[in-house]
Design a protein around this motif. Structure first.
Motif, PDB file in Angstrom:
ATOM      1  N   PRO A 281       0.828  -1.221   0.000  1.00  0.00           N
ATOM      2  CA  PRO A 281       0.000   0.000   0.000  1.00  0.00           C
ATOM      3  C   PRO A 281       0.853   1.257   0.000  1.00  0.00           C
ATOM      4  CG  PRO A 281       0.056  -0.983   2.192  1.00  0.00           C
ATOM      5  CD  PRO A 281       0.731  -1.965   1.267  1.00  0.00           C
ATOM      6  N   VAL A 282       0.329   2.286  -0.623  1.00  0.00           N
ATOM      7  CA  VAL A 282       1.003   3.579  -0.645  1.00  0.00           C
ATOM      8  C   VAL A 282       0.711   4.312   0.654  1.00  0.00           C
ATOM      9  CG1 VAL A 282       1.028   5.840  -1.750  1.00  0.00           C
ATOM     10  CG2 VAL A 282       0.975   3.777  -3.150  1.00  0.00           C
ATOM     11  N   THR A 283       1.762   4.787   1.303  1.00  0.00           N
ATOM     12  CA  THR A 283       1.572   5.510   2.574  1.00  0.00           C
ATOM     13  C   THR A 283       1.610   7.017   2.390  1.00  0.00           C
ATOM     14  OG1 THR A 283       3.946   5.342   3.028  1.00  0.00           O
ATOM     15  CG2 THR A 283       2.526   3.618   3.940  1.00  0.00           C
ATOM     16  N   GLU A 284       2.242   7.496   1.311  1.00  0.00           N
ATOM     17  CA  GLU A 284       2.264   8.933   1.025  1.00  0.00           C
ATOM     18  C   GLU A 284       1.440   9.211  -0.223  1.00  0.00           C
ATOM     19  OE1 GLU A 284       5.247   7.282   1.289  1.00  0.00           O
ATOM     20  OE2 GLU A 284       5.802   7.863   3.323  1.00  0.00           O
ATOM     21  N   ARG A 285       0.712  10.299  -0.176  1.00  0.00           N
ATOM     22  CA  ARG A 285      -0.095  10.724  -1.318  1.00  0.00           C
ATOM     23  C   ARG A 285       0.413  12.067  -1.818  1.00  0.00           C
ATOM     24  NH1 ARG A 285      -5.380   9.158  -1.473  1.00  0.00           N
ATOM     25  NH2 ARG A 285      -5.392  10.204  -3.488  1.00  0.00           N
ATOM     26  N   LEU A 286       0.140  12.338  -3.073  1.00  0.00           N
ATOM     27  CA  LEU A 286       0.468  13.649  -3.614  1.00  0.00           C
ATOM     28  C   LEU A 286      -0.304  14.735  -2.868  1.00  0.00           C
ATOM     29  CD1 LEU A 286       0.262  13.019  -7.472  1.00  0.00           C
ATOM     30  CD2 LEU A 286       2.297  12.937  -6.031  1.00  0.00           C
ATOM     31  N   ARG A 287       0.317  15.894  -2.754  1.00  0.00           N
ATOM     32  CA  ARG A 287      -0.389  17.109  -2.339  1.00  0.00           C
ATOM     33  C   ARG A 287      -0.039  18.183  -3.354  1.00  0.00           C
ATOM     34  NH1 ARG A 287      -2.852  20.245   1.604  1.00  0.00           N
ATOM     35  NH2 ARG A 287      -2.992  18.504   3.068  1.00  0.00           N
ATOM     36  N   LEU A 288      -1.036  18.747  -3.984  1.00  0.00           N
ATOM     37  CA  LEU A 288      -0.806  19.823  -4.938  1.00  0.00           C
ATOM     38  C   LEU A 288      -0.675  21.141  -4.183  1.00  0.00           C
ATOM     39  CD1 LEU A 288      -0.652  20.855  -7.855  1.00  0.00           C
ATOM     40  CD2 LEU A 288      -3.160  21.043  -7.833  1.00  0.00           C
ATOM     41  N   VAL A 289       0.437  21.820  -4.397  1.00  0.00           N
ATOM     42  CA  VAL A 289       0.678  23.127  -3.798  1.00  0.00           C
ATOM     43  C   VAL A 289       0.697  24.143  -4.929  1.00  0.00           C
ATOM     44  CG1 VAL A 289       2.222  24.540  -2.393  1.00  0.00           C
ATOM     45  CG2 VAL A 289       2.044  22.069  -1.958  1.00  0.00           C
ATOM     46  N   ILE A 290      -0.282  25.030  -4.951  1.00  0.00           N
ATOM     47  CA  ILE A 290      -0.395  26.036  -6.000  1.00  0.00           C
ATOM     48  C   ILE A 290       0.125  27.368  -5.473  1.00  0.00           C
ATOM     49  CG2 ILE A 290      -1.954  27.312  -7.512  1.00  0.00           C
ATOM     50  CD1 ILE A 290      -3.855  24.918  -7.408  1.00  0.00           C
ATOM     51  N   LEU A 291       1.136  27.895  -6.134  1.00  0.00           N
ATOM     52  CA  LEU A 291       1.616  29.245  -5.845  1.00  0.00           C
ATOM     53  C   LEU A 291       1.010  30.149  -6.912  1.00  0.00           C
ATOM     54  CD1 LEU A 291       5.347  28.569  -4.875  1.00  0.00           C
ATOM     55  CD2 LEU A 291       3.293  28.554  -3.436  1.00  0.00           C
ATOM     56  N   ALA A 311      -7.522  17.596  -9.076  1.00  0.00           N
ATOM     57  CA  ALA A 311      -6.871  17.019  -7.901  1.00  0.00           C
ATOM     58  C   ALA A 311      -7.902  16.637  -6.845  1.00  0.00           C
ATOM     59  CB  ALA A 311      -5.859  18.010  -7.333  1.00  0.00           C
ATOM     60  N   GLU A 312      -8.792  17.548  -6.542  1.00  0.00           N
ATOM     61  CA  GLU A 312      -9.777  17.285  -5.486  1.00  0.00           C
ATOM     62  C   GLU A 312     -10.731  16.155  -5.873  1.00  0.00           C
ATOM     63  OE1 GLU A 312      -9.890  21.726  -3.449  1.00  0.00           O
ATOM     64  OE2 GLU A 312     -11.365  21.223  -4.994  1.00  0.00           O
ATOM     65  N   ASP A 313     -11.065  16.042  -7.154  1.00  0.00           N
ATOM     66  CA  ASP A 313     -11.923  14.944  -7.610  1.00  0.00           C
ATOM     67  C   ASP A 313     -11.270  13.584  -7.366  1.00  0.00           C
ATOM     68  OD1 ASP A 313     -13.807  16.746  -8.434  1.00  0.00           O
ATOM     69  OD2 ASP A 313     -13.327  16.611 -10.582  1.00  0.00           O
ATOM     70  N   ARG A 314      -9.952  13.570  -7.313  1.00  0.00           N
ATOM     71  CA  ARG A 314      -9.218  12.315  -7.114  1.00  0.00           C
ATOM     72  C   ARG A 314      -8.764  12.126  -5.670  1.00  0.00           C
ATOM     73  NH1 ARG A 314      -9.365  13.810 -12.068  1.00  0.00           N
ATOM     74  NH2 ARG A 314      -8.913  12.422 -13.829  1.00  0.00           N
TER      75      ARG A 314
END
Length: 369
Positions: A281-291, A311-314
């Motif tokens: 299993p994946v323990t870390e997930r992507l986080r999108l950081v928008i500047l 991103a939020e839909d997923r």
């Protein structure tokens, strides 16, 4: 490191004085060059990106950031080459500046006093702006960048309003107050961002070329201060490649399925083989950081909004910071100042000393043998 980050505003003001004392305004005698080449590596090289970002798309000449030994063959006497090395000893930068001097280019140096770079620039009858000793390159961003901006103004490739540096420095002071160590996490935006980043795989996107420099800076600061991985990009380019990560193992977080578009037995066999290898299993997930820059192309603004929706839909969480101020330098400073604090807080959150850069030191030692 926190003390240095908190002093960014003062560093900006001191750099303006140092550049004036070094005689940067004399560059106006050179006239506008054909091109400006900034030679620098790592935390010193990003000063060239700052110059290009602040000069912006209306810059009348190319600003090229050169991160290597040998200058491009097109560089010649009609160009200005600015060597930036916090220590004044960076071998790649020294190589490029020496070549520039031999080519007859006007040469400028920004780095430690009484260093090989200062000596080389002096022998080339160039202007050298000294930077204070005792700080690492990543902690000297404004000491290295402000002289370049003032050099650019003297060379007539950009216009700094009389109060632009003061406004940017004031903005950094205000960020330092909001992000001070004694401020609790629920009212400290840098601590909040550090907590959000922890345990995720940050994908940092800027919504303009200027914000893209801040995105790259954050990825580098996370690497050096927090010893933490991140990916940086800029819109619209990231929408043509990096966005596909959203449907990958670290995006949706779903177990691997059939290879999309597979239409051969070999594809099916390959997918089955790799599925067996990726059962953990994946323990870390992507986080999108928008500047988010406050000055965006209308289509890029829509892309930014759509990227957040995708991103939020997923199920990918999103953090967003918006530039503050009007002038390019102040907007850039606002997108760098707060994330700089966050990178240090993330290190402290993980119990990591943000200062050491042991792998860089070890690498330099190895290539000397």
């Amino acid at each position: 490191m926190l003390r240095v980050v908190a002093g960014a505003g003062a560093q900006m003001r001191e750099a303006a004085v140092a550049a004036a004392d070094a005689g940067v305004k004399r560059l106006s005698d050179e006239g506008r060059p054909r091109a400006v080449v900034v030679a620098g590596i790592g935390g010193s090289g990003i000063s060239g990106d700052v110059l290009a970002a602040v000069a912006g798309p209306t810059c009348p000449v190319p600003v090229v950031v050169h991160r290597g030994y040998d200058l491009p063959m097109w560089v010649g006497a009609a160009d200005v080459v600015i060597g930036v090395s916090c220590s004044g000893t960076t071998e790649e930068t020294l190589s490029a500046v020496e070549q520039a001097a031999h080519l007859g280019c006007a040469v400028v140096g920004v780095g430690a006093a009484d260093s090989p770079l200062a000596d080389l620039v002096g022998r080339s009858r160039g202007i050298h702006v000294p930077v204070p000793a005792g700080r690492m390159p990543r902690a000297s961003l404004w000491a290295l960048s402000v002289p370049l901006l003032l050099a650019g103004e003297a060379l007539d490739i950009l216009t700094l309003g009389g109060s632009d540096i003061d406004a940017a420095a004031d903005r950094l002071d205000e960020i330092a107050e909001r992000c001070r160590p004694t401020s609790e996490a629920f009212v400290n935006p840098a601590k909040q961002l550090a907590i959000e980043l922890g345990g995720s795989l940050p994908v940092v996107w800027g919504s303009s070329d200027l914000a893209g420099v801040a995105a790259y800076r954050l990825a580098c600061q996370l690497a050096e201060n927090a010893k933490y991985p991140a990916i940086s990009g800029v819109l619209p380019e990231a929408n043509h490649n990096q966005v596909v990560m959203f449907d990958g193992r670290y995006g949706k977080g779903e177990p691997p399925g059939e290879a999309a578009g597979s239409d051969t037995a070999a594809d099916a066999e390959g997918a089955a083989f790799f599925r067996d290898q990726l059962d953990d299993p994946v323990t870390e997930r992507l986080r999108l950081v928008i500047l988010r820059d406050s000055v965006e192309h209308p289509r890029v603004a829509r892309r930014r909004e759509a990227s957040r929706e995708l991103a939020e839909d997923r199920g990918i969480e999103v953090s967003e910071l918006t530039a503050e101020g009007d002038a390019p330098l102040e907007r850039l400073a606002s997108l760098i100042g707060l994330p700089d604090f966050a990178s240090v807080y993330l290190a402290l959150l993980a119990g990591i000393d943000p200062t050491p850069i042991a792998p860089i030191v070890e690498l330099k030692t190895r290539i000397l043998t």
